[in-house]
Structures are given as C-alpha cells and as structure tokens.
Design a protein around this motif. Structure first.
Motif, PDB file in Angstrom:
ATOM      1  N   GLN A   1       2.059  40.590  35.176  1.00 32.27           N
ATOM      2  CA  GLN A   1       2.021  42.020  34.917  1.00 32.27           C
ATOM      3  C   GLN A   1       1.017  42.640  35.879  1.00 32.27           C
ATOM      4  N   PRO A   2       1.198  43.886  36.260  1.00 33.91           N
ATOM      5  CA  PRO A   2       0.249  44.522  37.177  1.00 33.91           C
ATOM      6  C   PRO A   2      -1.018  44.973  36.443  1.00 33.91           C
ATOM      7  N   GLU A   3      -1.759  43.992  35.969  1.00 29.83           N
ATOM      8  CA  GLU A   3      -2.994  44.237  35.223  1.00 29.83           C
ATOM      9  C   GLU A   3      -4.070  43.303  35.758  1.00 29.83           C
ATOM     10  N   ILE A   4      -5.281  43.808  35.906  1.00 33.71           N
ATOM     11  CA  ILE A   4      -6.379  43.031  36.480  1.00 33.71           C
ATOM     12  C   ILE A   4      -6.625  41.742  35.711  1.00 33.71           C
ATOM     13  N   ASN A   5      -6.470  41.759  34.387  1.00 36.05           N
ATOM     14  CA  ASN A   5      -6.740  40.539  33.610  1.00 36.05           C
ATOM     15  C   ASN A   5      -5.775  39.402  33.940  1.00 36.05           C
ATOM     16  N   GLU A   6      -4.687  39.675  34.648  1.00 37.58           N
ATOM     17  CA  GLU A   6      -3.756  38.633  35.074  1.00 37.58           C
ATOM     18  C   GLU A   6      -4.309  37.818  36.244  1.00 37.58           C
ATOM     19  N   LEU A   7      -5.376  38.294  36.862  1.00 38.27           N
ATOM     20  CA  LEU A   7      -5.971  37.584  37.987  1.00 38.27           C
ATOM     21  C   LEU A   7      -6.429  36.183  37.594  1.00 38.27           C
ATOM     22  N   ASP A   8      -6.937  36.025  36.393  1.00 37.58           N
ATOM     23  CA  ASP A   8      -7.350  34.696  35.924  1.00 37.58           C
ATOM     24  C   ASP A   8      -6.164  33.727  35.892  1.00 37.58           C
ATOM     25  N   ARG A   9      -5.029  34.186  35.366  1.00 31.94           N
ATOM     26  CA  ARG A   9      -3.827  33.343  35.340  1.00 31.94           C
ATOM     27  C   ARG A   9      -3.392  32.974  36.753  1.00 31.94           C
ATOM     28  N   LEU A  10      -3.451  33.945  37.654  1.00 34.99           N
ATOM     29  CA  LEU A  10      -3.050  33.699  39.035  1.00 34.99           C
ATOM     30  C   LEU A  10      -3.974  32.684  39.699  1.00 34.99           C
TER      31      LEU A  10
END
Length: 125
Positions: A7-16
């Motif tokens: 999703q285009p959400e900053i908190n997805e950076l950890d998953r990435l």
C-alpha cells in the motif's frame, strides 16, 4: 523474480525492507537507503493506488523494480544537483534521486500501461 504488493503508506517500508533482506540474506546499507528514498518519494508524490516491488538477486547483481500507477514521473529526467556543500546550499527535493544515481550501478525507467517502472541495478558483495 519475487514480488511484494504494498500500500502507498510509509509504514509499509518495514515490510519492504524485510522482503529485501530476506532475498539478500543480509542487510546492505546502500540498498536500504536506495529503497527507502525511492519508496518514500513514490508514497509522498505519486498519488498511486499501489506499489509493486520485484526483486531478483543473482550474485552479485541485485535488480529491484518499482511499479506504481501514480503520476507519470521519470526521475532520470529530473535535473541533477550535486551534493550541498553546506546547510545554506541545501535544496528541497532531488536529494533522494541524487543519492540513488550515485549508489546504483544502473537505473532505467519506462512508462507502460499507465504504470511507472523504475529499475535499479546494484552490485552487492
């Protein structure tokens, strides 16, 4: 090639970051910085509905492809600024693209089927 849909959400950076570390079997500072700069720019400026990241790693060549359906934007056409020599010379915008260009071994961009495709190749030891 392995993929992750985000999703285009900053908190997805950890998953990435976890996804990429799992593919590399280790953390690489330059790869982490490149990924963070590109991902954050897409989240903040593209108005996308999704981000797909494809990754392929055949030692030492790491290929990362970012795909989004946001505004068409070719970062390779962005005017390239050098690094600032002091706080007074710092400009807003463009630092992430500059860093990515400096650290990546190859960068390619194309726009296809209403999607941005940014491909970054980095040799990882």
């Amino acid at each position: 090639m392995n993929s992750i849909l985000l999703q285009p959400e900053i908190n997805e950076l950890d998953r990435l970051n976890e996804f990429i570390i799992n593919e590399l079997s280790k953390e690489d500072f330059q790869v982490t910085l490149i990924v963070e700069e590109i991902f954050v720019n897409i989240v903040h400026y593209s108005n996308t509905e999704f981000i797909i990241v494809n990754i392929e790693y055949e030692k030492p060549r790491l290929t990362i492809e970012f795909i989004d359906n946001g505004f068409e934007f070719n970062p390779l056409l962005k005017e390239q600024h050098g690094p600032p020599y002091g706080v007074d010379e710092t400009q807003l915008g463009g630092a992430g693209i500059y860093l990515t260009r400096e650290m990546a071994d190859e960068i390619d961009y194309h726009y296809e089927s209403n999607e941005n495709h940014l491909i970054i190749i980095k040799n990882v030891e």
